[in-house]
Design a protein around this motif. Structure first.
Motif, mmCIF file in Angstrom:
data_model
loop_
_atom_site.group_PDB
_atom_site.id
_atom_site.type_symbol
_atom_site.label_atom_id
_atom_site.label_comp_id
_atom_site.label_asym_id
_atom_site.label_seq_id
_atom_site.Cartn_x
_atom_site.Cartn_y
_atom_site.Cartn_z
ATOM 1 N N ILE A 221 0.811 -1.216 0.000
ATOM 2 C CA ILE A 221 0.000 0.000 0.000
ATOM 3 C C ILE A 221 0.849 1.272 0.000
ATOM 4 C CG2 ILE A 221 -1.918 -1.179 1.135
ATOM 5 C CD1 ILE A 221 -1.079 0.273 3.727
ATOM 6 N N LEU A 222 2.158 1.111 0.238
ATOM 7 C CA LEU A 222 3.013 2.294 0.285
ATOM 8 C C LEU A 222 4.439 1.918 -0.067
ATOM 9 C CD1 LEU A 222 3.180 5.368 1.152
ATOM 10 C CD2 LEU A 222 3.972 4.512 3.378
ATOM 11 N N ASP A 223 5.005 2.609 -1.046
ATOM 12 C CA ASP A 223 6.428 2.456 -1.360
ATOM 13 C C ASP A 223 7.235 3.358 -0.438
ATOM 14 O OD1 ASP A 223 6.577 0.602 -3.590
ATOM 15 O OD2 ASP A 223 5.531 2.130 -4.756
ATOM 16 N N LEU A 224 8.394 2.855 -0.014
ATOM 17 C CA LEU A 224 9.280 3.627 0.839
ATOM 18 C C LEU A 224 10.698 3.574 0.284
ATOM 19 C CD1 LEU A 224 8.070 2.426 4.364
ATOM 20 C CD2 LEU A 224 7.712 4.692 3.363
ATOM 21 N N PRO A 225 11.513 4.599 0.552
ATOM 22 C CA PRO A 225 12.908 4.540 0.134
ATOM 23 C C PRO A 225 13.615 3.405 0.866
ATOM 24 C CG PRO A 225 12.536 6.425 1.570
ATOM 25 C CD PRO A 225 11.185 5.865 1.238
ATOM 26 N N GLU A 226 14.294 2.553 0.129
ATOM 27 C CA GLU A 226 14.864 1.325 0.675
ATOM 28 C C GLU A 226 16.187 1.588 1.378
ATOM 29 O OE1 GLU A 226 15.953 -3.218 -0.856
ATOM 30 O OE2 GLU A 226 15.343 -1.663 -2.263
ATOM 31 N N GLY A 227 16.451 0.789 2.421
ATOM 32 C CA GLY A 227 17.752 0.819 3.071
ATOM 33 C C GLY A 227 18.007 2.114 3.808
ATOM 34 N N GLY A 228 19.288 2.424 4.009
ATOM 35 C CA GLY A 228 19.640 3.648 4.709
ATOM 36 C C GLY A 228 21.009 3.554 5.334
ATOM 37 N N TYR A 229 21.391 4.568 6.051
ATOM 38 C CA TYR A 229 22.673 4.649 6.732
ATOM 39 C C TYR A 229 22.741 3.605 7.840
ATOM 40 C CZ TYR A 229 26.303 6.841 9.709
ATOM 41 O OH TYR A 229 27.406 7.101 10.480
ATOM 42 N N ASN A 230 23.801 2.768 7.830
ATOM 43 C CA ASN A 230 23.972 1.733 8.845
ATOM 44 C C ASN A 230 22.674 0.948 9.056
ATOM 45 O OD1 ASN A 230 26.633 2.399 9.113
ATOM 46 N ND2 ASN A 230 26.402 3.542 11.002
ATOM 47 N N ASN A 231 22.076 1.069 10.236
ATOM 48 C CA ASN A 231 20.862 0.305 10.530
ATOM 49 C C ASN A 231 19.584 1.067 10.226
ATOM 50 O OD1 ASN A 231 21.999 -2.140 11.513
ATOM 51 N ND2 ASN A 231 22.587 -1.091 13.373
ATOM 52 N N HIS A 232 19.655 2.091 9.401
ATOM 53 C CA HIS A 232 18.464 2.904 9.128
ATOM 54 C C HIS A 232 17.540 2.276 8.088
ATOM 55 C CE1 HIS A 232 20.533 6.848 10.671
ATOM 56 N NE2 HIS A 232 20.732 5.809 11.469
ATOM 57 N N TRP A 233 17.652 0.985 7.869
ATOM 58 C CA TRP A 233 16.724 0.286 6.973
ATOM 59 C C TRP A 233 15.413 -0.037 7.671
ATOM 60 C CZ3 TRP A 233 15.260 -4.355 8.978
ATOM 61 C CH2 TRP A 233 16.140 -4.982 9.876
ATOM 62 N N THR A 234 15.366 0.115 8.976
ATOM 63 C CA THR A 234 14.186 -0.287 9.743
ATOM 64 C C THR A 234 13.042 0.699 9.562
ATOM 65 O OG1 THR A 234 15.147 0.831 11.648
ATOM 66 C CG2 THR A 234 15.521 -1.526 11.475
ATOM 67 N N ARG A 235 11.825 0.177 9.441
ATOM 68 C CA ARG A 235 10.617 0.995 9.292
ATOM 69 C C ARG A 235 9.603 0.522 10.338
ATOM 70 N NH1 ARG A 235 14.142 2.961 6.824
ATOM 71 N NH2 ARG A 235 14.486 2.893 4.591
ATOM 72 N N ASN A 236 9.253 1.386 11.239
ATOM 73 C CA ASN A 236 8.292 1.000 12.265
ATOM 74 C C ASN A 236 6.892 1.490 11.907
ATOM 75 O OD1 ASN A 236 7.372 -0.140 14.623
ATOM 76 N ND2 ASN A 236 8.009 1.541 15.937
ATOM 77 N N LEU A 237 5.899 0.822 12.478
ATOM 78 C CA LEU A 237 4.494 1.183 12.282
ATOM 79 C C LEU A 237 3.847 1.399 13.642
ATOM 80 C CD1 LEU A 237 3.413 -1.504 9.631
ATOM 81 C CD2 LEU A 237 4.194 0.825 9.205
ATOM 82 N N TYR A 238 2.970 2.401 13.706
ATOM 83 C CA TYR A 238 2.255 2.650 14.952
ATOM 84 C C TYR A 238 0.915 3.285 14.619
ATOM 85 C CZ TYR A 238 2.353 2.856 20.033
ATOM 86 O OH TYR A 238 2.114 2.609 21.353
ATOM 87 N N PRO A 239 -0.151 2.898 15.328
ATOM 88 C CA PRO A 239 -1.467 3.456 15.008
ATOM 89 C C PRO A 239 -1.630 4.870 15.554
ATOM 90 C CG PRO A 239 -1.652 2.004 16.892
ATOM 91 C CD PRO A 239 -0.219 1.918 16.425
ATOM 92 N N SER A 240 -2.409 5.674 14.876
ATOM 93 C CA SER A 240 -2.782 6.972 15.427
ATOM 94 C C SER A 240 -3.633 6.743 16.662
ATOM 95 C CB SER A 240 -3.549 7.790 14.389
ATOM 96 O OG SER A 240 -4.777 7.150 14.059
ATOM 97 N N ALA A 241 -3.855 7.784 17.435
ATOM 98 C CA ALA A 241 -4.588 7.645 18.687
ATOM 99 C C ALA A 241 -6.001 7.096 18.469
ATOM 100 C CB ALA A 241 -4.650 8.985 19.408
ATOM 101 N N ASP A 242 -6.623 7.448 17.331
ATOM 102 C CA ASP A 242 -7.984 6.977 17.049
ATOM 103 C C ASP A 242 -8.015 5.732 16.174
ATOM 104 O OD1 ASP A 242 -7.244 7.976 14.582
ATOM 105 O OD2 ASP A 242 -8.762 9.576 14.544
#
Length: 464
Positions: free
Chosen positions: A201-222
């Motif tokens: 559902i969403l493309d993201l820029p891949e990889g990153g500096y050192n361990n910056h490949w991680t992508r976290n998810l969190y729900p909005s308050a509602d």
């Protein structure tokens, strides 16, 4: 033959050294003149002393991770018990507790990019175990059916992913954040696996500096939006602005991936996200930049203002201009928000959870636990622990203090048994910690005597 061919080249390659050659002596002197040592007061009235840039030399100082000895565990304060929840994993970086209590663990590793790092991974030259030749790319499910604090079921929940990290259940959908995008799958509570093909559902820029490949998810308050973390693609934008598009941000999207907005920016590598249980404000754990010396820049946890700018790459810890980006955006330097709680320089603050249960003593209730993966570029090691930040009435009420330690061998040794990353609270009130270098999950529970002192708290709800 492969080993013999490349061993002689290793010193020249500088396989695991910092990526830049560093500033000249004149540049260091000018940076110190432009950015003298400072004393900063955080929004929560804590005093932070920042030295001038380059006061100390930037170093590469990686730990040598060895296996945990049989029966040995990390150490918690008196009144707590530490036990192995699970072992024999492959780089368990992040954990998520599903609404039905299932524990889902993302097993994924930093992969080598470029010839030098590929050689290092193949020859197992990274003793810190941060760099791996392959990544498990799976999510493993653990289920405790009888409530004894040990999983009775362990099974592969999903496989064939692309460096998965963040996980989220919302209604009948299960979301996974691969390094290159967010996937959505149909979900049935109680299911022990998902084999259906997901929708990206969403493309993201891949990889990153050192361990910056991680992508976290969190729900909005509602629960009607999803927050997505994307770390920077470099240390301090040394590869140019085009490489940083949509990076160093917390993004916000609709549940179908549409409507992307920047929730907050200038966050070099935001990982842990959590809603403060008292104020209901969003908080984040953030890794700051490297190569300014041993004591710069403090990693931090902070409340996150929607639309707020936190400095990267132009400024650090408020309006302190980074000498490597001197004069480029004075407007953004002045706009940079001072974070709430400094965790210490180079500790690699990753995991974040507010303790919203009642099993731990009252001191810990509504406070924050922070997983510190540990430094690689500081003369004396820092991090390598789970720290605790006390809160009162929804506000930080003291400096970070060690909670779960013993990951470093200690006594001047350069060895470590593991490196903590994610921290989550289990339904029974225990704390679960992922140890990606030790390939284990640790469970921290209060003893019966300590639990008996855990008086319920009824905090007042403050405004945001």
């Amino acid at each position: 033959m492969f080993y013999l061919r490349y061993t002689a080249l290793l010193p020249a390659l500088g396989l695991l050294a910092a990526c830049s050659s560093g500033p000249s002596k004149e540049e260091k002197q000018q940076a110190q003149a432009d950015n003298p040592a400072q004393t900063i007061t955080t929004p929560k009235a804590e005093t932070v002393h920042l030295p001038a840039p380059y006061t100390t030399k930037s170093v590469t100082h990686r730990v040598d991770v060895i296996d945990w000895p049989a029966g040995k565990t990390p150490t918690a304060p008196a009144g707590f018990t530490v036990s192995e929840f699970a072992g024999n994993l492959e780089s368990p970086r992040w954990a998520y507790v599903a609404p039905n209590g299932d524990v889902l663990v993302a097993e994924a590793a930093t992969l080598p990019k470029g010839t030098k790092k590929q050689i290092a991974a193949t020859l197992h030259l990274d003793k810190s175990r941060s760099l791996q030749r392959t990544s498990a790319n799976r999510i493993t499910l653990f289920r405790d059916t009888n409530g004894d604090g040990r999983p009775d079921l362990r099974t592969v929940f999903m496989s064939g992913l692309n460096q998965p990290f963040g996980m989220l259940v919302l209604g009948t959908a299960f979301y996974v954040a691969n390094t290159d995008g967010v996937l959505k799958f149909p979900y049935q509570p109680g299911a022990t696996s998902i084999t259906a093909k997901g929708q990206k559902i969403l493309d993201l820029p891949e990889g990153g500096y050192n361990n910056h490949w991680t992508r976290n998810l969190y729900p909005s308050a509602d629960g009607k939006k999803i927050l997505v973390t994307v770390g920077s693609g470099s240390n301090v934008m040394e590869h140019g602005p085009a490489n940083e598009l949509r990076r160093a941000n917390i993004l916000e999207i609709n549940l179908d991936g549409t409507g992307e907005k920047v929730y907050a920016s200038g966050l070099r590598n935001p990982i842990g996200l959590a809603w403060n249980p008292v104020t209901k404000a969003l908080w984040a754990a953030v890794n700051e930049r490297d190569e300014l010396g041993d004591e710069l820049v403090p990693d931090y946890i902070t409340s996150v203002k929607q639309g707020g700018f936190y400095g990267w790459p132009y400024a650090y810890y408020g309006p302190n201009e980074d000498p490597r980006r001197k004069g480029e955006r004075p407007d953004l330097v002045q706009k940079a928000i001072v974070p709430d709680v400094p965790m210490g320089p180079h500790v690699a603050a990753l995991g974040l959870t507010f303790y919203d249960k009642k099993a731990f003593p009252a001191k810990y209730q509504n406070g924050a636990f922070v997983g510190e993966h540990g430094s690689w570029n500081r003369t004396a090691y820092s991090g390598y622990q789970v720290a605790f930040v006390p809160f009162q009435d929804g506000k930080p009420a003291g400096k970070p203090e060690p909670f779960l330690t013993g990951f470093l061998v200690g006594d001047g040794s350069d060895k470590a048994y593991g490196r903590p990353v994610g921290v989550v609270t289990l339904p029974d009130g225990a704390l679960l910690v992922t140890d990606d270098a030790g390939n284990k999950l640790w469970r921290v529970s209060a003893t019966k005597a300590a639990a008996a002192t855990a008086a319920p708290t009824s905090p007042s709800v403050a405004s945001r």
